[in-house]
Design a protein around this motif. Structure first.
Motif, PDB file in Angstrom:
ATOM      1  N   ILE A 161       0.843  -1.202   0.000  1.00  0.00           N
ATOM      2  CA  ILE A 161       0.000   0.000   0.000  1.00  0.00           C
ATOM      3  C   ILE A 161       0.876   1.250   0.000  1.00  0.00           C
ATOM      4  O   ILE A 161       0.600   2.221  -0.718  1.00  0.00           O
ATOM      5  N   SER A 162       1.942   1.245   0.784  1.00  0.00           N
ATOM      6  CA  SER A 162       2.852   2.396   0.828  1.00  0.00           C
ATOM      7  C   SER A 162       3.478   2.647  -0.537  1.00  0.00           C
ATOM      8  O   SER A 162       3.590   3.799  -0.977  1.00  0.00           O
ATOM      9  N   ALA A 163       3.868   1.585  -1.214  1.00  0.00           N
ATOM     10  CA  ALA A 163       4.444   1.735  -2.554  1.00  0.00           C
ATOM     11  C   ALA A 163       3.396   2.251  -3.537  1.00  0.00           C
ATOM     12  O   ALA A 163       3.698   3.121  -4.366  1.00  0.00           O
ATOM     13  N   LEU A 164       2.173   1.747  -3.438  1.00  0.00           N
ATOM     14  CA  LEU A 164       1.105   2.213  -4.337  1.00  0.00           C
ATOM     15  C   LEU A 164       0.816   3.701  -4.147  1.00  0.00           C
ATOM     16  O   LEU A 164       0.589   4.424  -5.126  1.00  0.00           O
ATOM     17  N   ILE A 165       0.817   4.152  -2.914  1.00  0.00           N
ATOM     18  CA  ILE A 165       0.576   5.575  -2.653  1.00  0.00           C
ATOM     19  C   ILE A 165       1.675   6.419  -3.286  1.00  0.00           C
ATOM     20  O   ILE A 165       1.399   7.415  -3.966  1.00  0.00           O
ATOM     21  N   ALA A 166       2.920   6.009  -3.101  1.00  0.00           N
ATOM     22  CA  ALA A 166       4.033   6.753  -3.693  1.00  0.00           C
ATOM     23  C   ALA A 166       3.965   6.741  -5.209  1.00  0.00           C
ATOM     24  O   ALA A 166       4.173   7.773  -5.866  1.00  0.00           O
ATOM     25  N   VAL A 167       3.654   5.595  -5.779  1.00  0.00           N
ATOM     26  CA  VAL A 167       3.535   5.494  -7.238  1.00  0.00           C
ATOM     27  C   VAL A 167       2.414   6.398  -7.742  1.00  0.00           C
ATOM     28  O   VAL A 167       2.553   7.066  -8.774  1.00  0.00           O
ATOM     29  N   SER A 168       1.304   6.449  -7.005  1.00  0.00           N
ATOM     30  CA  SER A 168       0.176   7.279  -7.448  1.00  0.00           C
ATOM     31  C   SER A 168       0.564   8.752  -7.507  1.00  0.00           C
ATOM     32  O   SER A 168       0.134   9.466  -8.414  1.00  0.00           O
ATOM     33  N   TYR A 169       1.373   9.224  -6.559  1.00  0.00           N
ATOM     34  CA  TYR A 169       1.819  10.622  -6.593  1.00  0.00           C
ATOM     35  C   TYR A 169       2.835  10.860  -7.712  1.00  0.00           C
ATOM     36  O   TYR A 169       3.004  11.987  -8.158  1.00  0.00           O
ATOM     37  N   THR A 170       3.499   9.807  -8.141  1.00  0.00           N
ATOM     38  CA  THR A 170       4.447   9.934  -9.247  1.00  0.00           C
ATOM     39  C   THR A 170       3.704   9.980 -10.579  1.00  0.00           C
ATOM     40  O   THR A 170       4.008  10.811 -11.436  1.00  0.00           O
ATOM     41  N   ILE A 171       2.725   9.104 -10.747  1.00  0.00           N
ATOM     42  CA  ILE A 171       1.987   9.039 -12.007  1.00  0.00           C
ATOM     43  C   ILE A 171       0.983  10.191 -12.129  1.00  0.00           C
ATOM     44  O   ILE A 171       0.838  10.786 -13.194  1.00  0.00           O
ATOM     45  N   TRP A 172       0.287  10.475 -11.050  1.00  0.00           N
ATOM     46  CA  TRP A 172      -0.721  11.535 -11.053  1.00  0.00           C
ATOM     47  C   TRP A 172      -0.358  12.595 -10.018  1.00  0.00           C
ATOM     48  O   TRP A 172      -0.979  12.682  -8.952  1.00  0.00           O
ATOM     49  N   PRO A 173       0.645  13.423 -10.305  1.00  0.00           N
ATOM     50  CA  PRO A 173       1.049  14.426  -9.306  1.00  0.00           C
ATOM     51  C   PRO A 173      -0.068  15.435  -9.047  1.00  0.00           C
ATOM     52  O   PRO A 173      -0.805  15.807  -9.961  1.00  0.00           O
ATOM     53  N   LYS A 174      -0.177  15.815  -7.809  1.00  0.00           N
ATOM     54  CA  LYS A 174      -1.176  16.809  -7.422  1.00  0.00           C
ATOM     55  C   LYS A 174      -0.727  18.162  -7.965  1.00  0.00           C
ATOM     56  O   LYS A 174       0.416  18.572  -7.774  1.00  0.00           O
ATOM     57  N   ARG A 175      -1.628  18.848  -8.615  1.00  0.00           N
ATOM     58  CA  ARG A 175      -1.295  20.126  -9.239  1.00  0.00           C
ATOM     59  C   ARG A 175      -1.766  21.274  -8.360  1.00  0.00           C
ATOM     60  O   ARG A 175      -2.817  21.206  -7.734  1.00  0.00           O
ATOM     61  N   ALA A 176      -0.980  22.344  -8.380  1.00  0.00           N
ATOM     62  CA  ALA A 176      -1.349  23.548  -7.628  1.00  0.00           C
ATOM     63  C   ALA A 176      -2.571  24.187  -8.275  1.00  0.00           C
ATOM     64  O   ALA A 176      -2.710  24.157  -9.501  1.00  0.00           O
ATOM     65  N   PRO A 177      -3.453  24.750  -7.477  1.00  0.00           N
ATOM     66  CA  PRO A 177      -4.601  25.455  -8.050  1.00  0.00           C
ATOM     67  C   PRO A 177      -4.120  26.612  -8.935  1.00  0.00           C
ATOM     68  O   PRO A 177      -3.087  27.227  -8.663  1.00  0.00           O
ATOM     69  N   GLN A 178      -4.861  26.907  -9.978  1.00  0.00           N
ATOM     70  CA  GLN A 178      -4.475  27.953 -10.923  1.00  0.00           C
ATOM     71  C   GLN A 178      -4.357  29.322 -10.272  1.00  0.00           C
ATOM     72  O   GLN A 178      -3.492  30.110 -10.619  1.00  0.00           O
ATOM     73  N   ASP A 179      -5.224  29.605  -9.309  1.00  0.00           N
ATOM     74  CA  ASP A 179      -5.225  30.931  -8.702  1.00  0.00           C
ATOM     75  C   ASP A 179      -4.308  31.040  -7.484  1.00  0.00           C
ATOM     76  O   ASP A 179      -4.205  32.091  -6.884  1.00  0.00           O
ATOM     77  N   ALA A 180      -3.628  29.960  -7.130  1.00  0.00           N
ATOM     78  CA  ALA A 180      -2.773  29.962  -5.936  1.00  0.00           C
ATOM     79  C   ALA A 180      -1.430  30.623  -6.238  1.00  0.00           C
ATOM     80  O   ALA A 180      -0.922  30.565  -7.347  1.00  0.00           O
ATOM     81  N   ASP A 181      -0.888  31.234  -5.235  1.00  0.00           N
ATOM     82  CA  ASP A 181       0.437  31.839  -5.316  1.00  0.00           C
ATOM     83  C   ASP A 181       1.465  30.850  -4.820  1.00  0.00           C
ATOM     84  O   ASP A 181       2.260  31.152  -3.929  1.00  0.00           O
ATOM     85  N   VAL A 182       1.451  29.661  -5.362  1.00  0.00           N
ATOM     86  CA  VAL A 182       2.336  28.584  -4.921  1.00  0.00           C
ATOM     87  C   VAL A 182       3.237  28.186  -6.073  1.00  0.00           C
ATOM     88  O   VAL A 182       2.765  27.983  -7.188  1.00  0.00           O
ATOM     89  N   PRO A 183       4.538  28.083  -5.835  1.00  0.00           N
ATOM     90  CA  PRO A 183       5.416  27.620  -6.912  1.00  0.00           C
ATOM     91  C   PRO A 183       4.996  26.244  -7.402  1.00  0.00           C
ATOM     92  O   PRO A 183       4.471  25.429  -6.638  1.00  0.00           O
ATOM     93  N   ALA A 184       5.193  25.968  -8.675  1.00  0.00           N
ATOM     94  CA  ALA A 184       4.745  24.714  -9.285  1.00  0.00           C
ATOM     95  C   ALA A 184       5.351  23.491  -8.627  1.00  0.00           C
ATOM     96  O   ALA A 184       4.726  22.449  -8.551  1.00  0.00           O
ATOM     97  N   ASP A 185       6.589  23.583  -8.152  1.00  0.00           N
ATOM     98  CA  ASP A 185       7.229  22.408  -7.550  1.00  0.00           C
ATOM     99  C   ASP A 185       6.927  22.288  -6.062  1.00  0.00           C
ATOM    100  O   ASP A 185       7.407  21.404  -5.405  1.00  0.00           O
ATOM    101  N   ARG A 186       6.172  23.118  -5.510  1.00  0.00           N
ATOM    102  CA  ARG A 186       5.858  23.097  -4.081  1.00  0.00           C
ATOM    103  C   ARG A 186       4.589  22.403  -3.896  1.00  0.00           C
ATOM    104  O   ARG A 186       3.877  21.803  -3.573  1.00  0.00           O
TER     105      ARG A 186
END
Length: 186
Positions: A161-186
């Motif tokens: 399960i731990s490996a699947l969670i990590a893989v899921s963040y690699t394949i489907w990275p969470k994206r910053a909201p368009q209106d957020a003042d957050v750097p893309a890699d953060r």
């Protein structure tokens, strides 16, 4: 007895952590605080020895011995992380240190963070499985060791399960909201 020792070890971990950080930052006794924090692994050694002694005296291996092995495995892999996290927050709150950085929320940095956390969980599961295997060999009777093998199966599930969670963040990275003042890699 073993469950009581697991509970005592967990409570003792947090008591020693609070005492060590209190000495370090509240009373400005850095060396005394470090000594108290270094006493935490002693709790795990006591738990390990107690489990071996209990089995050596002829106790039937059951879920309690498995729980002790799992607790030890995860304390080894997560203990230092928790201490560093608490130390950063104590330094900020009690000694005017910088605010600790939060885990990254988005993108590749979040995936790397999830792999690190997953590696800790997989490492804890592996250590627990090795301790359980040692107990299985120590007991020697396959029928008696069945509860310990059940815990090994659970640890394989946790690692997967731990490996699947990590893989899921690699394949489907969470994206910053368009209106957020957050750097893309953060």
């Amino acid at each position: 007895m073993i469950v009581t020792l697991v509970v005592i070890s967990e409570v003792g971990f947090w008591v020693l952590l609070a005492a060590g950080l209190g000495l370090r930052y509240g009373l400005r006794r850095r060396r005394a605080g470090a000594v108290v924090l270094l006493m935490e692994p002693v709790l795990e050694v006591v738990l390990l020895v107690a489990g071996v002694v209990d089995l050596g005296r002829g106790a039937e291996p059951d879920w309690k011995h498995g729980l002790a092995a799992v607790y030890l495995g995860f304390t080894v892999t997560h203990g230092r992380y928790v201490v560093a996290w608490a130390d950063g927050h104590a330094a900020h709150r009690l000694a005017g240190g910088p605010r600790p950085a939060k885990p990254p929320r988005y993108g590749r940095a979040r995936a790397v963070h999830e792999w690190k956390m997953g590696a800790r969980a997989m490492g804890g599961a592996a250590i627990a499985a090795v301790l359980l295997q040692g107990a299985i060999w120590y007991v020697g009777d396959p029928a008696q060791a069945a509860p310990l093998r059940d815990w090994q199966t659970k640890m394989a599930f946790v690692a997967g399960i731990s490996a699947l969670i990590a893989v899921s963040y690699t394949i489907w990275p969470k994206r910053a909201p368009q209106d957020a003042d957050v750097p893309a890699d953060r």
